[in-house]
Design an enzyme around this catalytic site. Structure first.
Site, PDB file in Angstrom:
ATOM      1  CE  LYS A 168      37.290  36.198  36.561  1.00  0.00           C
ATOM      2  NZ  LYS A 168      39.185  36.823  35.761  1.00  0.00           N
ATOM      3  CB  SER A 196      37.369  39.843  37.678  1.00  0.00           C
ATOM      4  OG  SER A 196      38.720  39.117  37.369  1.00  0.00           O
ATOM      5  CB  SER A 214      41.793  39.774  37.928  1.00  0.00           C
ATOM      6  OG  SER A 214      41.486  40.373  38.199  1.00  0.00           O
TER       7      SER A 214
END
Length: 523
Positions: free
Chosen positions: A122, A197, A221
């Site tokens: 990420k 996310s 997330s």
């Protein structure tokens, strides 16, 4: 209402002021030696193979790391234009590292459990020399000075880092879009969100791009993207995985302090990969390593028949859609057929609405604590002028501490419950992946369902109990709804016993199936 950062809230460095050895998977525990739940792959193809199977193929010289990394970039070239999963790529460096992995292997040595396997991370985790924007436009030209602890451990496992995946602004949405990198789409339906996310990571893995990723989670997330994209994801026990270098800009002075809610954890196409990753990602990285070491406790059981399973599939507090409920009910029926002991209902004394209010208080209080000072001051003035109840961020320390004590009591309550059951099953979200909606303000958005519109922040309701207590929670794909959209199951386990929900996910795949590749991505 303050914007909620659903991954891990913005770090202090921008807005305010002995590593464990690699463990050979399957050497002493039966929980990863069986490949029955790994993604099915056409003979001779590795696009949707597990990370462990890819590593084995490299070890057996069925394919070289360089060849596999080249093939991965070919898939990026083919599918990334329609998915937009990457914030940036590391082609030159990745191919060089893959070549180095092959040279090391030629000398009869191994770099680690994921030797030569292409993976991604990420964008919110610092990678030295590359952006760590968190989707914030002002950080477009940021360059992290050093690798985050997660990236260090991924490299130490022998993995080849191919790039970083897209995120929402400040990690604050169940969609993954920003002005720097654009919008990431769901490979199951590009008109829908892959979640956020960690949406870029989940979308890439579902499309057969890369073999493992690491995301972060404070408001679902990791779990929501896994659910929306039909892959596996694991929210570890609180503070098990270091968050050093997980801050806007990737500042090295960020100590990776505990937020009391946020975690970093792996996403993959198989539960075995989650377990393998957790073994090298977990454990202390700071001065505490002088005093203690971490070793993953084995799963409580190795067959479904042995498991005691608590569950709640629906609740008036946050009703799930009929298709979601139907898939989850089928899962319970399959568990019953497999001989698992089932116990329906919340733990004694747990009132889910009160638990969620405590979670929301702690989440918003933390969010306020890391906002820019000018934003904090504006909220203070607005609160004073409105005459409304004091928001969590403006509560006194005594009031916050009382809420924190409640948080800790909830953890103790759930731990007592885990004397009666081994895992607790619940929905990840009330619905499947929804259509893109970038309207503002966020808290006015509605999610359309067959039963009518739902409030956007209802997405917090089903992830709250694992986030608040800090307990581990694994998401496993267990079926699909309308249009083939995946539906996942949240498997919560006892504090520090992360292997238990992961191994349960592996066993569950034997009766309901696991990851299924989306149509059109088989190459």
């Amino acid at each position: 209402m303050s914007t909620i950062s659903l991954g891990v809230a913005a770090g202090l460095p921008v807005f305010a002021e002995s590593r464990l050895p690699n463990v050979i998977v399957g050497s002493s525990e039966a929980d990863v030696s069986d490949s029955s739940s790994r993604a099915t792959t056409p003979t001779g193809r590795l696009e949707f193979a597990s990370a462990l199977d890819a590593a084995e193929a490299i070890r057996k010289k069925q394919i070289s790391s360089f060849e596999l990394t080249e093939q991965t970039y070919q898939r990026i070239d083919e599918f990334n234009p329609q998915l937009n999963v990457f914030a940036y790529q590391l082609r030159e460096d990745a191919l060089a590292r893959a070549k180095q992995a092959d040279e090391v292997q030629a000398r009869g040595k191994s770099l680690g459990v994921l030797h030569g396997v292409p993976i991604h991370v990420k964008e919110s985790f610092a990678v030295a020399g590359h952006p760590c924007t968190w989707g914030i436009s002002a950080l477009k030209n940021s360059r992290a000075p050093v690798d985050s602890e997660v990236v260090k451990r991924l490299r130490d496992s022998g993995a080849v880092l191919i790039g970083a995946t897209n995120v929402p602004v400040n990690l604050g949405d169940w969609q993954s879009y920003n002005e720097i990198y654009g919008t990431t789409n769901n490979p199951r339906d590009v008109k829908r969100t892959p979640g956020g996310s960690s949406g870029g990571s989940a979308s890439a893995l579902a499309a057969g791009i890369g073999y493992l990723s690491v995301g972060s989670d404070i408001g679902g997330s990791i779990r929501v993207p896994a659910h929306f994209c039909g892959i596996y994801g694991h929210k570890p026990t609180l503070d098990l995985v270091s968050l050093q270098g997980h801050s806007p800009g990737g500042q090295p002075e960020d100590p990776g302090f505990s937020t009391l809610l946020a975690v970093g954890g792996p996403l993959a196409r198989s539960p075995e990969d989650l377990l393998a990753a957790l073994r090298f990602l977990g454990g202390p990285a700071d001065y505490t390593a002088k005093a203690w070491k971490w070793q993953l406790p084995p799963a409580r059981h190795e067959t479904l028949r042995e498991f005691r399973v608590g569950y709640v599939l629906d609740d008036p507090y946050c009703p799930v859609t009929p298709e979601t409920k139907a898939v989850l009910e089928n899962t319970i029926r399959q568990l019953e057929k497999a001989g698992a002991t089932l116990k329906q209902g919340w733990p004694a004394g747990v009132k889910i609405d009160e638990l969620n209010r405590n979670y929301t208080f702690n989440l918003l209080a933390f969010m306020f604590s890391v906002e820019p000072r000018e934003q904090q001051e504006a909220e203070r003035k607005e609160s004073a002028a409105s005459g409304k109840d004091i928001p969590p961020g403006l509560a006194s320390f005594a009031d916050w501490q009382q809420q924190n004590f409640r948080r800790l009591r909830y953890r103790a309550q759930w731990q007592s419950y885990f004397d009666e059951v081994d895992v607790f099953l619940s929905p990840v979200a009330f619905t499947t992946a929804f259509a893109h909606d970038h309207s503002e303000p966020m808290d006015k958005r509605k999610i359309r369902t067959a039963n009518g519109p739902r409030d956007y922040f209802d997405m917090l309701s089903w992830i709250a109990h694992a986030s608040l207590t800090g307990c581990p929670a694994t998401v496993a794909p267990v079926g699909s709804g309308e249009g083939g959209l995946p539906i996942g199951l949240q498997i919560m386990g006892p504090y520090w016993e992360d292997a238990t929900p992961i191994v349960f996910a592996k066993l569950l795949a034997q009766v309901v199936g696991g990851f299924v590749a989306p149509p059109g991505y088989q190459g």
